[in-house]
Scaffold this motif. Structure first.
Motif, PDB file in Angstrom:
ATOM      1  N   GLN A 124       0.867  -1.167   0.000  1.00  0.00           N
ATOM      2  CA  GLN A 124       0.000   0.000   0.000  1.00  0.00           C
ATOM      3  C   GLN A 124       0.910   1.224   0.000  1.00  0.00           C
ATOM      4  N   ALA A 125       0.899   1.974  -1.074  1.00  0.00           N
ATOM      5  CA  ALA A 125       1.760   3.150  -1.203  1.00  0.00           C
ATOM      6  C   ALA A 125       0.923   4.397  -0.961  1.00  0.00           C
ATOM      7  N   GLU A 126       1.217   5.086   0.140  1.00  0.00           N
ATOM      8  CA  GLU A 126       0.452   6.278   0.469  1.00  0.00           C
ATOM      9  C   GLU A 126       1.161   7.532  -0.029  1.00  0.00           C
ATOM     10  N   ILE A 127       0.470   8.286  -0.856  1.00  0.00           N
ATOM     11  CA  ILE A 127       1.010   9.531  -1.393  1.00  0.00           C
ATOM     12  C   ILE A 127       0.824  10.635  -0.357  1.00  0.00           C
ATOM     13  N   LYS A 128       1.926  11.063   0.243  1.00  0.00           N
ATOM     14  CA  LYS A 128       1.870  12.162   1.210  1.00  0.00           C
ATOM     15  C   LYS A 128       1.980  13.513   0.513  1.00  0.00           C
ATOM     16  N   ASP A 129       2.764  13.531  -0.532  1.00  0.00           N
ATOM     17  CA  ASP A 129       3.006  14.745  -1.312  1.00  0.00           C
ATOM     18  C   ASP A 129       2.291  14.569  -2.650  1.00  0.00           C
ATOM     19  N   VAL A 130       1.295  15.415  -2.926  1.00  0.00           N
ATOM     20  CA  VAL A 130       0.493  15.262  -4.143  1.00  0.00           C
ATOM     21  C   VAL A 130       1.372  15.199  -5.390  1.00  0.00           C
ATOM     22  N   ALA A 131       2.488  15.918  -5.360  1.00  0.00           N
ATOM     23  CA  ALA A 131       3.395  15.934  -6.517  1.00  0.00           C
ATOM     24  C   ALA A 131       4.005  14.565  -6.798  1.00  0.00           C
ATOM     25  N   ALA A 132       3.953  13.658  -5.814  1.00  0.00           N
ATOM     26  CA  ALA A 132       4.535  12.326  -5.998  1.00  0.00           C
ATOM     27  C   ALA A 132       3.675  11.426  -6.878  1.00  0.00           C
ATOM     28  N   ALA A 133       2.438  11.824  -7.139  1.00  0.00           N
ATOM     29  CA  ALA A 133       1.528  10.964  -7.896  1.00  0.00           C
ATOM     30  C   ALA A 133       2.071  10.625  -9.277  1.00  0.00           C
ATOM     31  N   ARG A 134       2.604  11.610  -9.972  1.00  0.00           N
ATOM     32  CA  ARG A 134       3.091  11.363 -11.334  1.00  0.00           C
ATOM     33  C   ARG A 134       4.329  10.458 -11.336  1.00  0.00           C
ATOM     34  N   ALA A 135       5.227  10.677 -10.394  1.00  0.00           N
ATOM     35  CA  ALA A 135       6.416   9.828 -10.314  1.00  0.00           C
ATOM     36  C   ALA A 135       6.029   8.391  -9.970  1.00  0.00           C
ATOM     37  N   LEU A 136       5.085   8.234  -9.062  1.00  0.00           N
ATOM     38  CA  LEU A 136       4.612   6.900  -8.707  1.00  0.00           C
ATOM     39  C   LEU A 136       3.948   6.231  -9.903  1.00  0.00           C
ATOM     40  N   ALA A 137       3.146   6.978 -10.624  1.00  0.00           N
ATOM     41  CA  ALA A 137       2.475   6.430 -11.800  1.00  0.00           C
ATOM     42  C   ALA A 137       3.479   5.909 -12.816  1.00  0.00           C
ATOM     43  N   GLU A 138       4.562   6.642 -13.001  1.00  0.00           N
ATOM     44  CA  GLU A 138       5.581   6.224 -13.970  1.00  0.00           C
ATOM     45  C   GLU A 138       6.199   4.899 -13.562  1.00  0.00           C
ATOM     46  N   VAL A 139       6.513   4.743 -12.279  1.00  0.00           N
ATOM     47  CA  VAL A 139       7.091   3.481 -11.791  1.00  0.00           C
ATOM     48  C   VAL A 139       6.079   2.348 -11.924  1.00  0.00           C
ATOM     49  N   MET A 140       4.835   2.624 -11.602  1.00  0.00           N
ATOM     50  CA  MET A 140       3.814   1.576 -11.676  1.00  0.00           C
ATOM     51  C   MET A 140       3.606   1.093 -13.100  1.00  0.00           C
ATOM     52  N   ARG A 141       3.617   2.012 -14.055  1.00  0.00           N
ATOM     53  CA  ARG A 141       3.455   1.602 -15.454  1.00  0.00           C
ATOM     54  C   ARG A 141       4.679   0.835 -15.941  1.00  0.00           C
ATOM     55  N   ARG A 142       5.849   1.336 -15.594  1.00  0.00           N
ATOM     56  CA  ARG A 142       7.094   0.710 -16.074  1.00  0.00           C
ATOM     57  C   ARG A 142       7.276  -0.691 -15.518  1.00  0.00           C
ATOM     58  N   ARG A 143       6.890  -0.875 -14.271  1.00  0.00           N
ATOM     59  CA  ARG A 143       7.109  -2.167 -13.613  1.00  0.00           C
ATOM     60  C   ARG A 143       5.844  -3.023 -13.530  1.00  0.00           C
ATOM     61  N   ASP A 144       4.774  -2.571 -14.154  1.00  0.00           N
ATOM     62  CA  ASP A 144       3.525  -3.338 -14.216  1.00  0.00           C
ATOM     63  C   ASP A 144       3.067  -3.743 -12.813  1.00  0.00           C
ATOM     64  N   LEU A 145       2.763  -2.745 -11.989  1.00  0.00           N
ATOM     65  CA  LEU A 145       2.486  -2.966 -10.575  1.00  0.00           C
ATOM     66  C   LEU A 145       1.010  -2.895 -10.201  1.00  0.00           C
ATOM     67  N   VAL A 146       0.123  -2.861 -11.190  1.00  0.00           N
ATOM     68  CA  VAL A 146      -1.297  -2.683 -10.895  1.00  0.00           C
ATOM     69  C   VAL A 146      -1.818  -3.759  -9.947  1.00  0.00           C
ATOM     70  N   ASP A 147      -1.381  -4.987 -10.122  1.00  0.00           N
ATOM     71  CA  ASP A 147      -1.870  -6.082  -9.286  1.00  0.00           C
ATOM     72  C   ASP A 147      -1.224  -6.106  -7.901  1.00  0.00           C
ATOM     73  N   ARG A 148      -0.055  -5.504  -7.771  1.00  0.00           N
ATOM     74  CA  ARG A 148       0.684  -5.596  -6.514  1.00  0.00           C
ATOM     75  C   ARG A 148       0.529  -4.374  -5.619  1.00  0.00           C
ATOM     76  N   VAL A 149       0.389  -3.197  -6.197  1.00  0.00           N
ATOM     77  CA  VAL A 149       0.416  -1.951  -5.432  1.00  0.00           C
ATOM     78  C   VAL A 149      -0.953  -1.280  -5.428  1.00  0.00           C
ATOM     79  N   GLU A 150      -1.449  -1.012  -4.227  1.00  0.00           N
ATOM     80  CA  GLU A 150      -2.645  -0.199  -4.033  1.00  0.00           C
ATOM     81  C   GLU A 150      -2.177   1.188  -3.601  1.00  0.00           C
ATOM     82  N   VAL A 151      -2.790   2.227  -4.138  1.00  0.00           N
ATOM     83  CA  VAL A 151      -2.352   3.590  -3.849  1.00  0.00           C
ATOM     84  C   VAL A 151      -3.345   4.273  -2.909  1.00  0.00           C
TER      85      VAL A 151
END
Length: 227
Positions: free
Chosen positions: A98-125
């Motif tokens: 479970q990855a909690e976004i504390k800083d709203v600006a982190a959303a885009r960086a997190l999205a990039e990692v999730m897409r690159r590493r195919d994390l939809v099934d593993r990571v809940e935001v």
């Protein structure tokens, strides 16, 4: 009913929070998922830390946003542990996250990692920020999201639905059966935080929660036998 036990910043009751040591301990304790917090460093790294400042959990001072990753690496995060980045946690443990976004600006960086590493099934935001939940849902199709709240008004279920969250993560000290039943009626799961005692665990079960976030590994063991 399956009751999920989620390690809060790893198992922060017994290890330095949001460190690889804490996450590995949580996985070995059999937690169903591991919760962590994300801020962006000055140079755009996804630093795993709860506070906006490094003061409480490291031997340094100042804002994470004012420090480069190299500068964050120089800090002691407890027992000689270093401040990890999100990708390192993914490599150190195999558990759902479970990855909690504390800083709203982190959303885009997190999205990039999730897409690159195919994390939809593993990571809940997760996030306290409605806009961060909505943004990550747009950036990562199919991502599972949760809205977090400590204090809330009567519209909290509507807020979760509006941003497409499937789960509410709510402060157990303020949770009522009415909120839980309303959420469940709308198809939302409800997780309580922080479940750190037997009384908390009994309350979580009595409210019919889908799970609890805990600082202590023994809650995982106790939860298996608490009706």
């Amino acid at each position: 009913m399956t009751f999920l036990t989620i390690g809060h910043r790893g198992v922060m009751g017994v290890e330095p929070e949001n460190t690889l040591r804490s996450f590995v301990h949580a996985e070995r304790a059999g937690m169903d998922a591991i919760e962590l917090d994300l801020h962006l460093s000055k140079d755009g790294a996804l630093a795993v830390m709860h506070d906006a400042e490094v003061d409480r959990t490291t031997d340094g001072t100042g804002l994470i946003a004012d420090k480069t990753l190299a500068e964050l690496r120089e800090l002691d995060a407890g027992l000689g542990e270093r401040v990890p980045v999100f990708e390192e946690v993914l490599d150190a443990v195999r558990s759902p996250v479970q990855a909690e976004i504390k800083d709203v600006a982190a959303a885009r960086a997190l999205a990039e990692v999730m897409r690159r590493r195919d994390l939809v099934d593993r990571v809940e935001v997760l996030s306290f920020h409605d806009e961060a939940v909505a943004e990550i849902a747009q950036l990562v199709p199919g991502v599972r999201t949760a809205l977090v709240a400590s204090r809330w008004k009567s519209d909290v279920v509507d807020r979760a639905k509006a941003v497409g969250a499937a789960t509410l993560v709510l402060n157990i000290r303020r949770l009522t059966l009415e909120v839980v039943e309303e959420a469940h009626a709308e198809g939302l799961k409800v997780i309580g935080w922080v479940v750190n005692t037997q009384d908390h665990l009994r309350l979580a079960r009595g409210l019919g929660l889908d799970g609890g976030t805990t600082d202590f590994p023994e809650i995982r063991r106790a939860g298996r036998f608490t009706a």
